[in-house]
Design an enzyme around this catalytic site. Structure first.
Site, PDB file in Angstrom:
ATOM      1  N   GLY A 196     -12.536  31.708 -63.737  1.00 26.20           N
ATOM      2  CA  GLY A 196     -12.179  30.347 -63.355  1.00 26.20           C
ATOM      3  C   GLY A 196     -10.799  29.931 -63.817  1.00 26.20           C
ATOM      4  O   GLY A 196     -10.250  30.490 -64.777  1.00 26.20           O
ATOM      5  N   HIS A 243      -3.977  26.467 -60.746  1.00 26.09           N
ATOM      6  CA  HIS A 243      -3.186  25.372 -60.192  1.00 26.09           C
ATOM      7  C   HIS A 243      -2.291  24.688 -61.211  1.00 26.09           C
ATOM      8  O   HIS A 243      -1.726  23.630 -60.927  1.00 26.09           O
ATOM      9  CB  HIS A 243      -4.112  24.343 -59.535  1.00 26.09           C
ATOM     10  CG  HIS A 243      -4.605  24.779 -58.177  1.00 26.09           C
ATOM     11  ND1 HIS A 243      -4.656  26.092 -57.798  1.00 26.09           N
ATOM     12  CD2 HIS A 243      -5.060  24.079 -57.116  1.00 26.09           C
ATOM     13  CE1 HIS A 243      -5.139  26.185 -56.563  1.00 26.09           C
ATOM     14  NE2 HIS A 243      -5.386  24.973 -56.128  1.00 26.09           N
ATOM     15  N   HIS A 288      -2.711  27.463 -50.473  1.00 27.80           N
ATOM     16  CA  HIS A 288      -3.763  26.456 -50.375  1.00 27.80           C
ATOM     17  C   HIS A 288      -3.498  25.294 -51.337  1.00 27.80           C
ATOM     18  O   HIS A 288      -2.801  25.438 -52.334  1.00 27.80           O
ATOM     19  CB  HIS A 288      -5.120  27.080 -50.688  1.00 27.80           C
ATOM     20  CG  HIS A 288      -6.278  26.213 -50.295  1.00 27.80           C
ATOM     21  ND1 HIS A 288      -7.373  26.030 -51.102  1.00 27.80           N
ATOM     22  CD2 HIS A 288      -6.498  25.481 -49.165  1.00 27.80           C
ATOM     23  CE1 HIS A 288      -8.234  25.223 -50.486  1.00 27.80           C
ATOM     24  NE2 HIS A 288      -7.717  24.882 -49.317  1.00 27.80           N
ATOM     25  N   ASP A 289      -4.069  24.141 -51.006  1.00 26.87           N
ATOM     26  CA  ASP A 289      -3.993  22.931 -51.832  1.00 26.87           C
ATOM     27  C   ASP A 289      -2.580  22.392 -51.938  1.00 26.87           C
ATOM     28  O   ASP A 289      -2.119  22.000 -53.020  1.00 26.87           O
ATOM     29  CB  ASP A 289      -4.579  23.166 -53.225  1.00 26.87           C
ATOM     30  CG  ASP A 289      -6.089  23.394 -53.184  1.00 26.87           C
ATOM     31  OD1 ASP A 289      -6.745  22.822 -52.308  1.00 26.87           O
ATOM     32  OD2 ASP A 289      -6.595  24.148 -54.024  1.00 26.87           O
ATOM     33  N   PHE A 322     -13.792  25.499 -51.871  1.00 24.12           N
ATOM     34  CA  PHE A 322     -13.061  24.267 -51.590  1.00 24.12           C
ATOM     35  C   PHE A 322     -12.218  24.387 -50.324  1.00 24.12           C
ATOM     36  O   PHE A 322     -11.241  23.670 -50.145  1.00 24.12           O
ATOM     37  CB  PHE A 322     -12.168  23.920 -52.788  1.00 24.12           C
ATOM     38  CG  PHE A 322     -12.911  23.941 -54.100  1.00 24.12           C
ATOM     39  CD1 PHE A 322     -13.654  22.847 -54.502  1.00 24.12           C
ATOM     40  CD2 PHE A 322     -12.887  25.065 -54.905  1.00 24.12           C
ATOM     41  CE1 PHE A 322     -14.352  22.864 -55.704  1.00 24.12           C
ATOM     42  CE2 PHE A 322     -13.576  25.099 -56.111  1.00 24.12           C
ATOM     43  CZ  PHE A 322     -14.312  23.986 -56.516  1.00 24.12           C
ATOM     44  N   SER A 372      -3.523  38.174 -61.231  1.00 26.99           N
ATOM     45  CA  SER A 372      -2.627  38.668 -60.186  1.00 26.99           C
ATOM     46  C   SER A 372      -1.366  39.269 -60.785  1.00 26.99           C
ATOM     47  O   SER A 372      -0.823  40.251 -60.263  1.00 26.99           O
ATOM     48  CB  SER A 372      -2.282  37.550 -59.202  1.00 26.99           C
ATOM     49  OG  SER A 372      -1.344  36.645 -59.741  1.00 26.99           O
ATOM     50  N   ASP A 400      -4.152  31.121 -53.944  1.00 27.44           N
ATOM     51  CA  ASP A 400      -5.101  30.044 -54.243  1.00 27.44           C
ATOM     52  C   ASP A 400      -5.682  30.274 -55.647  1.00 27.44           C
ATOM     53  O   ASP A 400      -6.878  30.152 -55.872  1.00 27.44           O
ATOM     54  CB  ASP A 400      -6.226  30.012 -53.204  1.00 27.44           C
ATOM     55  CG  ASP A 400      -7.058  28.736 -53.279  1.00 27.44           C
ATOM     56  OD1 ASP A 400      -6.572  27.741 -53.845  1.00 27.44           O
ATOM     57  OD2 ASP A 400      -8.203  28.743 -52.788  1.00 27.44           O
TER      58      ASP A 400
END
Length: 208
Positions: free
Chosen positions: A74, A142, A167-168, A19, A122, A139
């Protein structure tokens, strides 16, 4: 940061699932390329390796190392029935997994000697990490809890002049989730960082 130049790719980067926009990728490449020689970068959330290739190629130029951290199962939004679920990324057990795609991407890009994959969350990896990180790219998950945990786990390892990329980052909630922009705002509000680049949804901050 200097003007971006198009990264010379050893693979067809557009064929790699992900993405990240080309402009965002080029910015990550420049961040990694500008790292001190022999230093270390950390990527949180590799997915199938698109951002890892940009970061890895920059690290290769800097003769540095990239740790790519992902459990490869994921995030919440990638699970079955969710908006970003990809049925092509379901393994033989029926579980979502990006690991095989990621390993193929890194091998094809010739980055096995630069990228060290870490099959972990992480937060788990942060508990055993020692040393500084010249670049941290967040990233991962979310959800607000996941983003906050990633930020709080790793921000203390970034030294002066080191960089934090997120990111995002979307100011408008109708455009994207608000967890990444929340940690972006936390970093700025801490007084420890200044913004040095804003490209599409990528924000790059430098530690003061």
């Amino acid at each position: 940061m200097p003007d971006q130049s198009q990264v010379s790719m050893p693979i067809d980067i557009n064929s790699v699932k992900g993405f990240l926009s080309p402009a965002e990728g080029n910015t990550l490449f420049e961040c990694a390329r500008e790292m001190p020689r022999g230093s270390v970068a950390l990527e949180i959330g590799s997915y199938c390796g698109k951002s890892t290739v940009y970061l890895g190629l920059g690290c290769k130029k800097a003769q540095s190392t990239l740790f790519a951290v992902d459990h490869h199962r994921g995030s919440e939004e990638h699970q079955a029935g969710e908006l970003f679920h990809d049925p092509e990324l379901v393994d033989e057990t029926g579980a979502f997994s990006t690991l095989a795609n990621f390993r193929s991407t890194i091998r094809s890009a010739g980055l096995d000697d630069t990228v060290i994959p870490v099959l972990s969350s992480s937060a788990q990896f942060a508990r055993v990490w020692q040393g500084s990180l010249s670049l941290v790219f967040i990233d991962g998950g979310h959800s607000l809890d996941a983003a906050l945990l990633d930020y709080r786990s790793w921000v203390g390892f970034i030294p002066g002049n080191g960089r934090l990329a997120i990111h995002d980052v979307y100011p408008d909630s109708e455009t994207g989730g608000q967890a990444p922009i929340t940690i972006y705002r936390l970093a700025l509000a801490s007084g420890l960082f200044r913004e040095v680049a804003a490209v599409d949804s990528l924000r790059v901050l430098e530690r003061l």
